[in-house]
Design a protein around this motif. Structure first.
Motif, PDB file in Angstrom:
ATOM      1  N   PHE A  64      -5.507   2.355   1.668  1.00 58.43           N
ATOM      2  CA  PHE A  64      -4.778   3.117   0.651  1.00 58.43           C
ATOM      3  C   PHE A  64      -5.207   4.586   0.673  1.00 58.43           C
ATOM      4  O   PHE A  64      -4.367   5.503   0.648  1.00 58.43           O
ATOM      5  CB  PHE A  64      -5.035   2.504  -0.726  1.00 58.43           C
ATOM      6  CG  PHE A  64      -4.456   3.296  -1.870  1.00 58.43           C
ATOM      7  CD1 PHE A  64      -3.106   3.549  -1.952  1.00 58.43           C
ATOM      8  CD2 PHE A  64      -5.285   3.803  -2.872  1.00 58.43           C
ATOM      9  CE1 PHE A  64      -2.567   4.272  -3.005  1.00 58.43           C
ATOM     10  CE2 PHE A  64      -4.768   4.524  -3.928  1.00 58.43           C
ATOM     11  CZ  PHE A  64      -3.411   4.763  -3.995  1.00 58.43           C
ATOM     12  N   LEU A  97      -8.628  -2.796   1.966  1.00 57.68           N
ATOM     13  CA  LEU A  97      -7.345  -2.400   1.386  1.00 57.68           C
ATOM     14  C   LEU A  97      -7.450  -1.026   0.718  1.00 57.68           C
ATOM     15  O   LEU A  97      -6.543  -0.193   0.840  1.00 57.68           O
ATOM     16  CB  LEU A  97      -6.876  -3.450   0.382  1.00 57.68           C
ATOM     17  CG  LEU A  97      -6.520  -4.821   0.963  1.00 57.68           C
ATOM     18  CD1 LEU A  97      -6.162  -5.799  -0.162  1.00 57.68           C
ATOM     19  CD2 LEU A  97      -5.357  -4.711   1.958  1.00 57.68           C
ATOM     20  N   ILE A 112       0.844  -1.206   0.000  1.00 55.93           N
ATOM     21  CA  ILE A 112       0.000   0.000   0.000  1.00 55.93           C
ATOM     22  C   ILE A 112       0.878   1.255   0.000  1.00 55.93           C
ATOM     23  O   ILE A 112       0.604   2.217  -0.736  1.00 55.93           O
ATOM     24  CB  ILE A 112      -0.945  -0.012   1.222  1.00 55.93           C
ATOM     25  CG1 ILE A 112      -2.018  -1.075   1.040  1.00 55.93           C
ATOM     26  CG2 ILE A 112      -1.588   1.360   1.416  1.00 55.93           C
ATOM     27  CD1 ILE A 112      -2.908  -1.277   2.258  1.00 55.93           C
TER      28      ILE A 112
END
Length: 605
Positions: A220, A216, A66
């Motif tokens: 991010f 995720l 990330i």
């Protein structure tokens, strides 16, 4: 007195010809314009880890890919804004790009978002710096609002002193922070390579249950908060020494490089050390303690980190006034934002920013954590519009090598748009106000422009046809007695015209009779009109007198009210006297066919 204090705080006035001396070199510009972006290193990695911990400690290895993705977006933004600098060397950044390529509404959306974002930057940064201080000294917690306000006042005064002077002072702690973080990263990497780290961390690529694409993406987008402030250089090109665009582009690349190295370095160390987010102990603090122990190096790093969080607000003080100037030049903000102050900075923009950010700190009692998502959305909207605007520009102009530039901007636009949508979806309860506030800001822009357009239409003349028409004027002099103030005013009025009348407002028969007798004895050659006031008001009878009497004739087209007023030697003596003259002037200014003038008489003792 006020003038002396102003000179002490702000410094001597500077000539307009000294403007070149106020331009920034690359090193000073890097310090002034990168403080917001560089300070995000202190919390960018932490924001990623906070989200990932929802899936358990096993998910922390995702912080590395990330962070790499955030680094890739940083590269795209740096390349994009570098292209923007050369395409639009006059500055303005996302506002100018969007307005030029997407239309005025998009430009105003970008400009309004950035202005709001800069106000939030000052409020959030000053509060974050205060948190760092109160964490070290808990006894100061009850004074956190006052500490934040003192810091805002300090930054406001420093920037009012001029860009160059503020850059010289503020560059020292910013470069100390950069050096301290690089020393921390280098020491941590050496410790890792020499086997000095024995944390049990999940391996890269290991399987993690309860992880989802949505989580995720949320991590991010949270990590992308480290990219706020990247756009500031493209807004502030006019502040650079010549060649301005080349120096700005070099500064942007230097800032991106330093930010990228520090961000990925902190992320790697956090993973290798197995750092977990702790509300009472930041990620940077934990890394520094694990690397150096809680010795003097640890406290230096903590100190400069707290300082950089405060100074992150300085980026807004550099970019906000210039962006406000651009909007004012296009008549979307008051012309006052175009005026340069004594020290050649756009002082009205600096003061406006300081006042509104201070109001936010007071309104939220120094707890501005809920503003951070709004702050991030406010910067990613202009990011997206700027990328889209540059895409349209390449399609329209098609210069040599435009395809690769178009691809860079397309990737950047899709990424920043995705991040904006993720912020809106995942944190709607904290960012919903943007859908109310931004339309209000844009509506205000249009109202300001509408006013300026109407004013210009009404003031415009045809030089070939419109000529001055000179007619007579009747002058009305309100008097309160027979004094030197009245003597001077009557003399001045008679020097302009023979049509002069004096007006006296009396409250009772005794005062009226006394005034008429004095006037007859004095006999200044001016008729005295006496008005009786049953309700002890002076303003209302005079206004009614002017409204009801027919003044306009073939030779007279307007009336002038000449107000006698004495000026005391000391400012505090004004409160000892009735200010009927000031009140009368205020009321008369609203009447269309009345000219208001004041004849001052200065008291000598």
């Amino acid at each position: 007195m006020m003038s002396r204090w102003k000179r002490l705080l702000i410094g001597r006035p500077m000539k307009s010809t000294e403007i070149e001396g106020e331009k920034l070199s690359k090193l000073k510009a890097l310090a002034v314009l990168s403080s917001d972006a560089l300070s995000s290193v202190a919390y960018g990695t932490e924001q990623i880890l906070i989200v990932l911990m929802a899936a358990g400690f096993a998910a922390v290895w995702y912080s590395i890919p990330i962070s790499a993705a955030v680094l890739g977006l940083l590269l795209i933004l740096v390349l994009s804004y570098r292209q923007t600098i050369f395409a639009y060397p006059a500055g303005g950044g996302a506002y100018v790009v969007a307005k030029d390529n997407l239309g005025v509404p998009s430009g105003l959306l970008a400009g309004g978002s950035l202005l709001v974002d800069y106000v939030l930057t000052v409020a959030v940064s000053s509060s974050a710096g205060t948190d760092a201080i109160t964490s070290a000294f808990p006894s100061l917690h009850d004074h956190r609002v006052m500490i934040a306000l003192v810091m805002i006042v300090f930054l406001t005064v420093m920037n009012l002193r001029g860009v160059t002077e503020s850059a010289s002072v503020l560059a020292v702690p910013i470069y100390l922070f950069v050096i301290a973080v690089f020393v921390l990263i280098a020491s941590g990497v050496i410790k890792y390579l020499t086997g000095g780290i024995h944390a049990a961390v999940p391996e890269l690529g290991s399987t993690v249950s309860h992880i989802s694409l949505f989580l995720l993406l949320k991590a991010f987008s949270s990590g992308c908060s480290a990219l706020t402030g990247v756009e500031a250089v493209s807004n502030a090109i006019p502040n650079f020494k010549q060649p301005a665009e080349r120096n700005a582009a070099s500064t942007l690349v230097m800032m991106g490089t330093i930010l990228g190295v520090m961000f990925i370095g902190i992320s790697l160390l956090a993973y290798w050390y197995g750092i977990k987010p702790d509300p009472e102990n930041t990620v940077v603090s934990q890394i520094a303690a694990a690397t150096f122990g809680r010795g003097w190096l640890y406290f230096i790093i903590q100190g400069v980190t707290a300082l950089i969080l405060f100074l992150a607000a300085n980026t807004a003080y550099s970019a906000f006034p210039l962006l406000a100037f651009m909007l004012a030049k296009d008549k979307y903000m008051p012309h006052a934002f175009m005026a340069r102050g004594d020290r050649l900075g756009f002082s009205n923009g600096i003061i406006f920013l300081g006042i509104f950010s201070a109001l936010l700190v007071v309104a939220f009692h120094g707890e501005t954590e809920n503003l951070i998502p709004l702050y991030a959305v406010g910067v990613f909207i202009p990011f997206t519009l700027s990328q889209l605007g540059m895409m349209i520009r390449w399609i329209k102009l098609r210069p040599r090598g435009w395809v690769s530039r178009f691809v860079v901007n397309t990737i950047g636009m899709l990424t920043t748009l995705g991040i904006t949508l993720i912020f809106i979806v995942t944190k709607f309860s904290q960012v919903w106000m943007v859908f109310i506030f931004l339309p209000l800001v844009i509506g205000a822009f249009y109202r300001v422009q509408h006013h300026y357009r109407n004013t210009a239409d009404e003031l415009r003349i045809d030089p070939s046809q419109d000529k001055p028409v000179i007619k007579g004027s009747t002058i009305v002099v309100p008097v309160a007695g027979v004094t030197k103030v009245v003597l001077q005013s009557i003399g001045y009025a008679k020097s302009l015209t023979d049509n002069v009348v004096a007006v006296y407002v009396g409250f009772d028969d005794e005062s009226i009779e006394k005034m008429e007798k004095k006037w007859e004895e004095w006999n200044p050659g001016v008729r005295l009109i006496v008005l009786r006031s049953s309700y002890r008001s002076i303003i209302r009878p005079v206004m009614k007198f002017i409204d009801t009497v027919e003044w306009k004739t073939a030779d007279t087209d307007h009336i002038t009210v000449l107000i006698p007023q004495f000026i005391t030697k000391h400012w505090w003596e004004n409160i000892l006297h009735n200010q009927h003259g000031l009140l009368l002037r205020t009321y008369l200014m609203t009447k269309k066919d009345v000219v208001v003038a004041t004849v001052p008489f200065h008291l000598q003792r």
